[in-house]
Design an enzyme around this catalytic site. Structure first.
Site, PDB file in Angstrom:
ATOM      1  N   ASP A   1      21.985 -68.025 -41.315  1.00  0.00           N
ATOM      2  CA  ASP A   1      20.915 -67.421 -40.509  1.00  0.00           C
ATOM      3  C   ASP A   1      19.889 -66.758 -41.410  1.00  0.00           C
ATOM      4  OD1 ASP A   1      22.085 -68.190 -38.177  1.00  0.00           O
ATOM      5  OD2 ASP A   1      22.723 -66.193 -37.542  1.00  0.00           O
TER       6      ASP A   1
ATOM      7  N   ASP B   1      14.367 -56.889 -28.128  1.00  0.00           N
ATOM      8  CA  ASP B   1      15.778 -57.273 -28.013  1.00  0.00           C
ATOM      9  C   ASP B   1      15.929 -58.749 -27.619  1.00  0.00           C
ATOM     10  OD1 ASP B   1      15.068 -56.990 -25.389  1.00  0.00           O
ATOM     11  OD2 ASP B   1      16.654 -55.587 -24.830  1.00  0.00           O
ATOM     12  N   ASN B   2      14.911 -59.529 -27.966  1.00  0.00           N
ATOM     13  CA  ASN B   2      15.007 -60.980 -27.801  1.00  0.00           C
ATOM     14  C   ASN B   2      15.201 -61.647 -29.146  1.00  0.00           C
ATOM     15  OD1 ASN B   2      14.724 -61.235 -25.003  1.00  0.00           O
ATOM     16  ND2 ASN B   2      12.504 -61.029 -25.148  1.00  0.00           N
TER      17      ASN B   2
ATOM     18  N   GLN C   1      19.173 -48.592 -24.479  1.00  0.00           N
ATOM     19  CA  GLN C   1      18.223 -49.603 -24.948  1.00  0.00           C
ATOM     20  C   GLN C   1      17.842 -49.378 -26.419  1.00  0.00           C
ATOM     21  OE1 GLN C   1      17.896 -52.000 -22.860  1.00  0.00           O
ATOM     22  NE2 GLN C   1      16.558 -53.190 -24.178  1.00  0.00           N
TER      23      GLN C   1
ATOM     24  N   ASP D   1      28.100 -65.139 -29.004  1.00  0.00           N
ATOM     25  CA  ASP D   1      29.162 -65.577 -29.920  1.00  0.00           C
ATOM     26  C   ASP D   1      30.230 -64.490 -30.047  1.00  0.00           C
ATOM     27  OD1 ASP D   1      27.546 -67.771 -30.387  1.00  0.00           O
ATOM     28  OD2 ASP D   1      26.763 -67.013 -32.293  1.00  0.00           O
TER      29      ASP D   1
END
Length: 346
Positions: free
Chosen positions: A19, A131-132, A290, A301
């Site tokens: 990643d 948070d995407n 949040q 995952d």
């Protein structure tokens, strides 16, 4: 259960990716035609994205790949003994491949990679906004997994036979459906547990045939709300109700009648929906502020990893889901699918 016969009890197979994670802005997403929260395979037009993301100021590199993340989290939750989890996948003979080997070893996962020099180790650009997370996977070597040259080899297949629980993310359907089928049939014939993840909307849309070929052997179906909705639409269920979709997926044809299929759908911060016997129940996730969410990459995952860690110890479904919620809650507080030294799950 004696923990001694626990080694290699959990088997995973998938796309080992490195990643490459960075915070980006909306312009960056628009430039490459990305949705804020999605998983896609890289196309020609994304080549420049990889060059651009590595130049971002705070770029981070983490061992990734959906299935590999999940088996690592399962191993982390279990802690001892080491090598409860086995992982198969294909990498290149390069620096990124070495990193993946090192990270798997550090996580105490028994990784057996098929190594080839035709293609470089696969990468996944994780484009973070708030948070995407928008994931763009360049499979490269991961796409070169070879059933005859790896899975079928006796010393590797014997590790498959040692396992009691199997898990493969739907992403691997684009690479080696014949490998998935061989493992799934083995699990079904031996009355062992085979889990599959819907993984991304594009799997249900464009890899419908291999997906539905393996479905009769699937004991546990995982997915999130978007993937569930896409699957339902593609299968002509004509409902958007997530509980109803779970019911319908549960009742799809199944070869091993000794195990009723379990369907588990996560919905981000909303309740998780799961089939329990003939009922559909909801399980609330752990509350989180949040502001504590660093990024949601790896949350799904991690949920599966936590779930599998209890499943392999033959715990009831409720416990598996509770462990899944715990693991996901830990992961979203950190960058990528990374975790602290030890879990605090009781």
């Amino acid at each position: 259960m004696p923990m001694t016969n626990f080694q290699n009890a959990l088997f995973g197979m998938g796309n080992p990716l490195l990643d490459i994670s960075a915070v980006v802005d909306k312009d960056f997403l628009d430039k490459y035609g990305l949705k804020p929260n999605d998983q896609i395979l890289a196309e020609e037009k994304h080549k420049a994205l990889f060059d651009e993301i590595v130049k971002k100021s705070k770029v981070e590199y983490h061992a990734g790949g959906s299935t590999q993340n999940s088996v690592k989290i399962a191993q982390w939750m279990i802690q001892e003994p080491h090598k409860v989890a086995t992982f198969f996948g294909c990498i290149g003979t390069d620096h990124f491949g070495e990193i993946l080997k090192q990270k798997a070893a550090e996580a105490h996962v028994d990784a057996h990679y098929y190594e080839q020099s035709q293609e470089p180790t696969g990468t996944c650009a994780a484009c973070i906004t708030g948070d995407n997370r928008s994931l763009v996977a360049n499979l490269a070597a991961a796409n070169c997994y070879n059933k005859e040259k790896h899975l079928d080899v006796d010393c590797n297949w014997s590790l498959v036979e040692k396992a009691r629980v199997y898990y493969i993310a739907g992403f691997f359907l684009t690479v080696s459906p014949e490998s998935i089928l061989k493992v799934a049939k083995h699990a079904s014939d031996s009355n062992k547990i085979f889990g599959l993840n819907l993984s991304a909307p594009f799997i249900s849309q464009f890899f419908k045939e291999p997906l539905m070929k393996v479905m009769p052997y699937v004991d546990i179906v995982f997915g999130n709300e978007t993937e569930a909705a896409t699957f339902a639409k593609e299968q002509g269920f004509e409902t958007e109700d997530i509980a109803e979709i779970a019911r319908r997926v549960q009742s799809l044809p199944k070869v091993n009648k000794n195990r009723q299929r379990i369907v588990v759908f996560t919905q981000g911060r909303e309740d998780t929906v799961a089939t329990v016997g003939d009922k559909v129940k909801i399980f609330p996730v752990l509350d989180i502020d949040q502001n504590d969410i660093v990024d949601t990459n790896g949350a799904g995952d991690a949920f599966v990893g936590g779930f599998l860690s209890e499943l392999v110890q033959e715990k009831p479904l409720e416990e598996c889901i509770r462990a899944g919620h715990y693991a996901a809650n830990v992961i979203i507080r950190r960058v990528g699918c990374t975790f602290p030294e030890k879990p605090d799950f009781h």
